[in-house]
Design an enzyme around this catalytic site. Structure first.
Site, PDB file in Angstrom:
ATOM      1  N   SER A  28      87.080  58.945  51.425  1.00  0.00           N
ATOM      2  CA  SER A  28      85.994  58.155  50.849  1.00  0.00           C
ATOM      3  C   SER A  28      86.253  57.914  49.368  1.00  0.00           C
ATOM      4  CB  SER A  28      84.693  58.945  50.994  1.00  0.00           C
ATOM      5  OG  SER A  28      83.679  58.357  50.203  1.00  0.00           O
ATOM      6  N   TYR A  57      79.670  67.057  49.733  1.00  0.00           N
ATOM      7  CA  TYR A  57      80.260  66.144  50.719  1.00  0.00           C
ATOM      8  C   TYR A  57      81.600  65.608  50.209  1.00  0.00           C
ATOM      9  CZ  TYR A  57      81.211  61.582  52.784  1.00  0.00           C
ATOM     10  OH  TYR A  57      81.844  60.505  53.357  1.00  0.00           O
ATOM     11  N   LYS A 116      85.683  66.128  51.413  1.00  0.00           N
ATOM     12  CA  LYS A 116      86.670  65.049  51.650  1.00  0.00           C
ATOM     13  C   LYS A 116      87.926  65.293  50.823  1.00  0.00           C
ATOM     14  CE  LYS A 116      84.550  62.474  54.638  1.00  0.00           C
ATOM     15  NZ  LYS A 116      85.107  62.220  55.970  1.00  0.00           N
TER      16      LYS A 116
HETATM   17  O1  LIG Z   1      67.363  53.048  49.050  1.00  0.00           O
HETATM   18  C1  LIG Z   1      68.357  52.844  48.336  1.00  0.00           C
HETATM   19  C2  LIG Z   1      69.665  53.250  48.714  1.00  0.00           C
HETATM   20  C3  LIG Z   1      70.704  52.998  47.843  1.00  0.00           C
HETATM   21  N1  LIG Z   1      70.472  52.378  46.654  1.00  0.00           N
HETATM   22  C4  LIG Z   1      71.595  52.096  45.754  1.00  0.00           C
HETATM   23  O2  LIG Z   1      72.527  51.289  46.459  1.00  0.00           O
HETATM   24  C5  LIG Z   1      73.863  51.638  46.084  1.00  0.00           C
HETATM   25  C6  LIG Z   1      74.623  52.012  47.332  1.00  0.00           C
HETATM   26  O3  LIG Z   1      74.090  53.225  47.848  1.00  0.00           O
HETATM   27  P1  LIG Z   1      74.495  53.779  49.280  1.00  0.00           P
HETATM   28  O4  LIG Z   1      73.682  54.998  49.535  1.00  0.00           O
HETATM   29  O5  LIG Z   1      74.442  52.689  50.289  1.00  0.00           O
HETATM   30  O6  LIG Z   1      76.037  54.125  49.128  1.00  0.00           O
HETATM   31  P2  LIG Z   1      76.773  55.071  48.073  1.00  0.00           P
HETATM   32  O7  LIG Z   1      77.590  54.175  47.203  1.00  0.00           O
HETATM   33  O8  LIG Z   1      75.860  56.006  47.410  1.00  0.00           O
HETATM   34  O9  LIG Z   1      77.707  55.951  49.022  1.00  0.00           O
HETATM   35  C7  LIG Z   1      78.429  55.434  50.110  1.00  0.00           C
HETATM   36  O10 LIG Z   1      79.679  55.001  49.701  1.00  0.00           O
HETATM   37  C8  LIG Z   1      80.481  55.977  49.098  1.00  0.00           C
HETATM   38  C9  LIG Z   1      81.786  55.353  48.702  1.00  0.00           C
HETATM   39  O11 LIG Z   1      81.595  54.318  47.784  1.00  0.00           O
HETATM   40  C10 LIG Z   1      80.692  57.155  50.030  1.00  0.00           C
HETATM   41  O12 LIG Z   1      81.544  56.782  51.088  1.00  0.00           O
HETATM   42  C11 LIG Z   1      79.386  57.646  50.580  1.00  0.00           C
HETATM   43  O13 LIG Z   1      79.637  58.557  51.611  1.00  0.00           O
HETATM   44  C12 LIG Z   1      78.555  56.540  51.129  1.00  0.00           C
HETATM   45  O14 LIG Z   1      77.270  57.016  51.507  1.00  0.00           O
HETATM   46  C13 LIG Z   1      73.747  52.785  45.086  1.00  0.00           C
HETATM   47  O15 LIG Z   1      73.846  52.232  43.806  1.00  0.00           O
HETATM   48  C14 LIG Z   1      72.338  53.334  45.315  1.00  0.00           C
HETATM   49  O16 LIG Z   1      71.745  53.883  44.186  1.00  0.00           O
HETATM   50  C15 LIG Z   1      69.209  51.969  46.288  1.00  0.00           C
HETATM   51  O17 LIG Z   1      68.996  51.426  45.203  1.00  0.00           O
HETATM   52  N2  LIG Z   1      68.183  52.227  47.135  1.00  0.00           N
END
Ligand SMILES: O=c1ccn([C@@H]2O[C@H](COP(=O)(O)OP(=O)(O)O[C@H]3O[C@H](CO)[C@H](O)[C@H](O)[C@H]3O)[C@@H](O)[C@H]2O)c(=O)[nH]1
Length: 374
Positions: free
Chosen positions: A128, A156, A160
């Site tokens: 990841s 997590y 990885k």
């Molecule tokens: O309800 C929400 C959910 C997310 N976000 C924002 O949207 C973006 C994307 O969030 P995600 O939770 O969809 O994804 P992440 O980038 O946090 O993480 C995902 O991508 C990562 C790699 O970039 C890892 O693989 C991880 O396991 C996976 O969950 C972030 O800026 C987060 O703050 C919001 O504003 N509101």
């Protein structure tokens, strides 16, 4: 290069199932091992409906080493494993880290031990982008190249990065042992695939992400807002140093991501590189507000949102530099963010209960008559 048989651990999950489909399309034989935690066996039917072929399925846990021995004994033609099976909730990993290490790290040890006993010597690992942590701490490291020092910020991510090291050490040891026996030492190979943010669904509308319980990723949450399962999306912070204040991610269509696994596997089997890491991303960053707008456009109406504080552990920017995969694997993300949003919406509106309901007849008819753009 001849195609062979591949074991896909976690092959009933979101990325695993699309990778199984890509492998079958490329004429690989596919065996899936999955314990159906956060996944559904119904995905096997959907894969068969789309490509006319069905993976063989074993309901086993990743820590069941004897279970892997049984699979490899029953399928001596398997020469490679694509390894997805893992726990993946970032927040939960801080609450129960031992469980994350048990499943993600010890589970991989079980798999590698069984592979070694049965001379299965290629492993593609589902890593990841989260292993990079906050890449903005280094000047000139955004978009992020594979050379960026890793530094995950949660348990997590640390499982990885630990598994990346585990695979690297094991492959090196196996190669050195082979050399001591006078062999070429090209026997074992590993691909560490660092994905950015997977998005979208199958264009047919019958296969997509089906999170059990409350999703925690932006796109599945947006999809729930669109079908009325939740009132609004919470935007985690609008005070980041981006053009609109929200955090930047690299959203990659699930079909492109799945194809990346196929290309990495082909590369291992053809070039025997030892262990190599590749970023799988588009190279383009999108903010949360941009995603909200893009998905609203696919749905055809503005979706409600509320800006709240930052989520703990989030970083400003995770955008890939995918040049290494572009050059070495001959792989490039081809689908757009708009494709991902449209495909996600087609999947969500037609399957509000995910795999717990039959696929709509119109979609199956379109698939049969070849109208679905697969
Ligand atoms: O309800 C929400 C959910 C997310 N976000 C924002 O949207 C973006 C994307 O969030 P995600 O939770 O969809 O994804 P992440 O980038 O946090 O993480 C995902 O991508 C990562 C790699 O970039 C890892 O693989 C991880 O396991 C996976 O969950 C972030 O800026 C987060 O703050 C919001 O504003 N509101």
């Amino acid at each position: 290069m001849t195609v062979g048989s591949v074991l896909v651990t976690g092959g009933c999950g979101y990325i695993g199932s699309f990778t199984a489909l890509a492998l079958l399309d490329a004429d690989y034989k596919v065996v899936i091992a999955d314990n159906l935690y956060n996944a559904s066996q119904e995905v096997l039917n959907r894969i068969e409906l789309i490509c006319g072929k069905r993976p063989e399925f074993y309901n086993i846990d990743i820590t069941n080493e004897a279970g892997f021995d049984k699979i490899f004994k029953e399928h001596p033609d398997i020469d490679s494993v694509i390894h997805f099976a893992a726990l993946k909730a970032v927040g939960e990993s801080s609450e129960i880290p031992l469980e994350y290490y048990r499943v993600n790290v010890y589970g991989t040890i079980c798999l590698l031990r069984s592979m070694t006993r049965h001379n299965v010597t290629n492993i593609v690992f589902s890593s990841s982008a989260t292993v990079y942590g906050d890449a903005t701490r280094f000047p000139n490291m955004i978009p992020i190249p594979e050379e960026c020092p890793i530094g995950p910020t949660n348990p997590y991510g640390r499982t990885k990065s630990t598994v990346e090291l585990l695979i690297t050490d094991h492959v090196e040891a196996q190669r050195n042992n082979a050399k001591k026996e006078g062999k070429s030492g090209e026997n074992w190979n590993g691909a560490l695939l660092r994905y950015f943010n997977p998005a979208g669904a199958h264009p047919s509308g019958i296969m997509g992400e089906d999170p059990q319980g409350i999703p925690f990723n932006l796109l599945p949450l947006l999809a729930q807002v669109a079908v009325g399962k939740r009132d609004k999306i919470l935007v985690f912070g609008d005070d980041y140093a981006s053009h609109d204040g929200t955090a930047i991610r690299d959203y990659i269509h699930i079909l492109d991501l799945a194809k990346g696994h196929l290309m990495a596997l082909n590369y291992l089997r053809e070039h025997h590189p030892g262990v190599r890491a590749w970023n799988l991303g588009t190279g383009k960053g999108s903010t949360v507000f941009h995603m909200l707008k893009a998905f609203s456009a696919a749905v055809g109406r503005d979706l409600p949102y509320e800006v709240v504080g930052r989520r703990a552990g989030d970083v400003l920017d995770l955008t890939s530099n995918p040049e290494r995969a572009n050059k070495e694997l001959g792989w490039k993300a081809e689908r757009t963010l708009e494709d991902a949003c449209e495909d996600l919406w087609r999947w969500t509106k037609n399957n509000p209960q995910g795999y717990r309901q039959d696929p709509p007849k119109e979609l199956l008819d379109a698939l049969k008559s070849g109208k679905a753009d697969a």
